[in-house]
Write a protein that holds these residues in place. Sequence first.
Motif, PDB file in Angstrom:
ATOM      1  N   LEU A  76      28.866 -34.425  -0.067  1.00  0.00           N
ATOM      2  CA  LEU A  76      28.267 -33.807  -1.096  1.00  0.00           C
ATOM      3  C   LEU A  76      27.346 -34.574  -2.069  1.00  0.00           C
ATOM      4  O   LEU A  76      28.091 -35.146  -2.845  1.00  0.00           O
ATOM      5  N   THR A  77      26.277 -34.660  -1.793  1.00  0.00           N
ATOM      6  CA  THR A  77      25.254 -35.627  -2.648  1.00  0.00           C
ATOM      7  C   THR A  77      24.423 -34.893  -3.788  1.00  0.00           C
ATOM      8  O   THR A  77      23.803 -35.596  -4.488  1.00  0.00           O
ATOM      9  N   ARG A  78      24.397 -33.605  -3.504  1.00  0.00           N
ATOM     10  CA  ARG A  78      23.699 -32.709  -4.387  1.00  0.00           C
ATOM     11  C   ARG A  78      24.656 -31.999  -5.190  1.00  0.00           C
ATOM     12  O   ARG A  78      25.822 -31.548  -4.698  1.00  0.00           O
ATOM     13  N   PHE A  79      24.402 -31.594  -6.258  1.00  0.00           N
ATOM     14  CA  PHE A  79      25.513 -30.986  -7.000  1.00  0.00           C
ATOM     15  C   PHE A  79      24.898 -29.704  -7.871  1.00  0.00           C
ATOM     16  O   PHE A  79      25.799 -29.022  -8.608  1.00  0.00           O
ATOM     17  N   LEU A  80      23.756 -29.258  -7.749  1.00  0.00           N
ATOM     18  CA  LEU A  80      23.309 -28.104  -8.404  1.00  0.00           C
ATOM     19  C   LEU A  80      22.616 -27.192  -7.286  1.00  0.00           C
ATOM     20  O   LEU A  80      21.779 -27.847  -6.433  1.00  0.00           O
ATOM     21  N   PHE A  81      22.907 -26.061  -7.396  1.00  0.00           N
ATOM     22  CA  PHE A  81      22.400 -25.112  -6.256  1.00  0.00           C
ATOM     23  C   PHE A  81      21.868 -23.581  -7.121  1.00  0.00           C
ATOM     24  O   PHE A  81      22.707 -23.211  -7.791  1.00  0.00           O
ATOM     25  N   ILE A  82      21.269 -23.111  -6.161  1.00  0.00           N
ATOM     26  CA  ILE A  82      20.957 -21.559  -6.835  1.00  0.00           C
ATOM     27  C   ILE A  82      22.064 -20.648  -6.012  1.00  0.00           C
ATOM     28  O   ILE A  82      21.904 -21.024  -4.650  1.00  0.00           O
ATOM     29  N   ALA A  83      22.389 -19.637  -6.690  1.00  0.00           N
ATOM     30  CA  ALA A  83      23.785 -19.222  -5.956  1.00  0.00           C
ATOM     31  C   ALA A  83      23.818 -17.791  -6.552  1.00  0.00           C
ATOM     32  O   ALA A  83      23.199 -17.310  -7.288  1.00  0.00           O
ATOM     33  N   GLU A  84      24.454 -17.017  -5.361  1.00  0.00           N
ATOM     34  CA  GLU A  84      24.518 -15.632  -5.918  1.00  0.00           C
ATOM     35  C   GLU A  84      25.892 -15.196  -5.818  1.00  0.00           C
ATOM     36  O   GLU A  84      26.909 -15.433  -4.722  1.00  0.00           O
ATOM     37  N   VAL A  85      26.368 -14.589  -6.944  1.00  0.00           N
ATOM     38  CA  VAL A  85      27.737 -14.035  -7.035  1.00  0.00           C
ATOM     39  C   VAL A  85      27.736 -12.715  -6.479  1.00  0.00           C
ATOM     40  O   VAL A  85      27.060 -11.771  -6.867  1.00  0.00           O
ATOM     41  N   ILE A  86      28.587 -12.185  -5.508  1.00  0.00           N
ATOM     42  CA  ILE A  86      28.571 -10.904  -4.812  1.00  0.00           C
ATOM     43  C   ILE A  86      30.356 -10.520  -4.938  1.00  0.00           C
ATOM     44  O   ILE A  86      31.121 -11.335  -5.020  1.00  0.00           O
ATOM     45  N   LYS A 143      30.253  -9.178   8.009  1.00  0.00           N
ATOM     46  CA  LYS A 143      28.816  -9.403   8.061  1.00  0.00           C
ATOM     47  C   LYS A 143      28.272  -8.183   7.054  1.00  0.00           C
ATOM     48  O   LYS A 143      27.516  -8.374   6.112  1.00  0.00           O
ATOM     49  N   LYS A 144      28.836  -7.108   7.436  1.00  0.00           N
ATOM     50  CA  LYS A 144      28.163  -5.856   6.768  1.00  0.00           C
ATOM     51  C   LYS A 144      28.453  -5.926   5.265  1.00  0.00           C
ATOM     52  O   LYS A 144      27.408  -5.405   4.492  1.00  0.00           O
ATOM     53  N   GLY A 145      29.452  -6.175   4.879  1.00  0.00           N
ATOM     54  CA  GLY A 145      29.909  -6.258   3.421  1.00  0.00           C
ATOM     55  C   GLY A 145      28.888  -7.336   2.725  1.00  0.00           C
ATOM     56  O   GLY A 145      28.405  -7.064   1.808  1.00  0.00           O
ATOM     57  N   ILE A 146      28.888  -8.592   3.377  1.00  0.00           N
ATOM     58  CA  ILE A 146      28.269  -9.658   2.755  1.00  0.00           C
ATOM     59  C   ILE A 146      26.537  -9.118   2.761  1.00  0.00           C
ATOM     60  O   ILE A 146      25.708  -9.192   1.572  1.00  0.00           O
ATOM     61  N   GLU A 147      26.101  -8.558   3.823  1.00  0.00           N
ATOM     62  CA  GLU A 147      24.510  -8.211   3.861  1.00  0.00           C
ATOM     63  C   GLU A 147      24.075  -7.146   2.774  1.00  0.00           C
ATOM     64  O   GLU A 147      23.150  -7.136   2.258  1.00  0.00           O
ATOM     65  N   MET A 148      25.212  -6.338   2.705  1.00  0.00           N
ATOM     66  CA  MET A 148      24.937  -5.149   1.855  1.00  0.00           C
ATOM     67  C   MET A 148      24.699  -5.559   0.372  1.00  0.00           C
ATOM     68  O   MET A 148      23.893  -5.345  -0.350  1.00  0.00           O
ATOM     69  N   CYS A 149      25.841  -6.596   0.024  1.00  0.00           N
ATOM     70  CA  CYS A 149      25.768  -7.006  -1.329  1.00  0.00           C
ATOM     71  C   CYS A 149      24.642  -8.093  -1.666  1.00  0.00           C
ATOM     72  O   CYS A 149      24.111  -8.226  -2.786  1.00  0.00           O
ATOM     73  N   LEU A 150      24.198  -9.059  -0.605  1.00  0.00           N
ATOM     74  CA  LEU A 150      23.066  -9.726  -0.846  1.00  0.00           C
ATOM     75  C   LEU A 150      21.699  -8.896  -0.861  1.00  0.00           C
ATOM     76  O   LEU A 150      20.848  -9.595  -1.634  1.00  0.00           O
ATOM     77  N   ASN A 151      21.601  -7.923  -0.244  1.00  0.00           N
ATOM     78  CA  ASN A 151      20.519  -7.227  -0.189  1.00  0.00           C
ATOM     79  C   ASN A 151      19.188  -7.791  -0.184  1.00  0.00           C
ATOM     80  O   ASN A 151      18.205  -7.836  -0.814  1.00  0.00           O
ATOM     81  N   GLY A 152      19.025  -8.904   0.876  1.00  0.00           N
ATOM     82  CA  GLY A 152      17.950  -9.479   1.236  1.00  0.00           C
ATOM     83  C   GLY A 152      17.883 -10.810   0.560  1.00  0.00           C
ATOM     84  O   GLY A 152      16.862 -11.771   0.795  1.00  0.00           O
ATOM     85  N   ASP A 172      28.808 -11.230 -14.261  1.00  0.00           N
ATOM     86  CA  ASP A 172      28.316 -10.029 -13.349  1.00  0.00           C
ATOM     87  C   ASP A 172      27.887 -10.726 -11.964  1.00  0.00           C
ATOM     88  O   ASP A 172      27.748 -11.693 -11.912  1.00  0.00           O
ATOM     89  N   ASP A 173      27.762  -9.807 -11.101  1.00  0.00           N
ATOM     90  CA  ASP A 173      27.344 -10.130  -9.778  1.00  0.00           C
ATOM     91  C   ASP A 173      25.826 -10.582  -9.971  1.00  0.00           C
ATOM     92  O   ASP A 173      24.985 -10.166 -10.975  1.00  0.00           O
ATOM     93  N   GLY A 174      25.037 -11.477  -9.127  1.00  0.00           N
ATOM     94  CA  GLY A 174      23.720 -11.861  -9.380  1.00  0.00           C
ATOM     95  C   GLY A 174      23.548 -13.260  -9.345  1.00  0.00           C
ATOM     96  O   GLY A 174      24.192 -14.129  -8.635  1.00  0.00           O
ATOM     97  N   MET A 175      22.283 -13.921  -9.615  1.00  0.00           N
ATOM     98  CA  MET A 175      21.862 -15.055  -9.374  1.00  0.00           C
ATOM     99  C   MET A 175      22.287 -16.072 -10.576  1.00  0.00           C
ATOM    100  O   MET A 175      22.200 -15.687 -11.709  1.00  0.00           O
TER     101      MET A 175
END
Length: 249
Positions: free
Chosen positions: A94-104, A120-129, A221-224
């Motif tokens: 782990l040499t980078r410590f900041l990331f764009i993340a999605e909470v689902i 997979k179905k649950g994750i795919e639905m929550c990420l929505n693309g 909240d869920d989101g970015m």
Amino acid sequence: MIATILHKGKEFRVDFFKPIDISMPLHSGVDCASAWYVKPMIIEPVVMGDWVGDVSKGGSVNFRNIFFNPHGNGTHTECVGHISKEFVTINKCLTRFLFIAEVITILPEELENGDRVISKKGIEMCLNGAKPEAVIIRTLGNSPAKLAFQYTGTNPTFMTEEAILFLNSIGVEHLLLDTPSVDKEVDGGKLVAHHAFWQYPNNTQFQKTITELIYVPNEVDDGMYLLNIQIASFENDASPSKPVLYKIL
């Protein structure tokens, strides 16, 4: 403090004065979340002859030993060294410590055999693309009781191999979840999800991490988000960690 971050050609604004800690506090005693048959963390003063490392007991300073297992006592981040024959450490991976993340948020699916899984179905639905660098999974039901839950012997929720392969296919490099493991508690040592995520040993992804036993409060909240994964510099397969979120404005 509001700052603008440029990432992959896109600008993101975050307020660094409003962190959201999604780690579990580590403390001694049985009312701290644990798994894998480990004993509660022990914090005790060093004793050398008549000297004790505890100011309340007459010592000049507080000077304590801490005994714990990073995988079983609280929030931790691990690398492929967790399953590899080779000695690989989280401090090197782990040499980078900041990331764009999605909470689902996912309600685990219950299988006929009683297992509860993140599919997979649950994750795919929550990420929505969405195709974030990191995915943070909060499972339902979700209450502060998770902070003290004793997972040993309870067959906690885990992830299907298909779900992991889907995350690989969209480029997810950091996976965080509020269960003790991506794999089933008793699986005969197969650890299918771990192997799939790190693609070990044929195409090992050293830069990828898994963080387990997080806790995402309901008010988040869920989101970015911008995710900061903080670890101690342990030359070990895993380290206790403190993942912190910053809402993207």
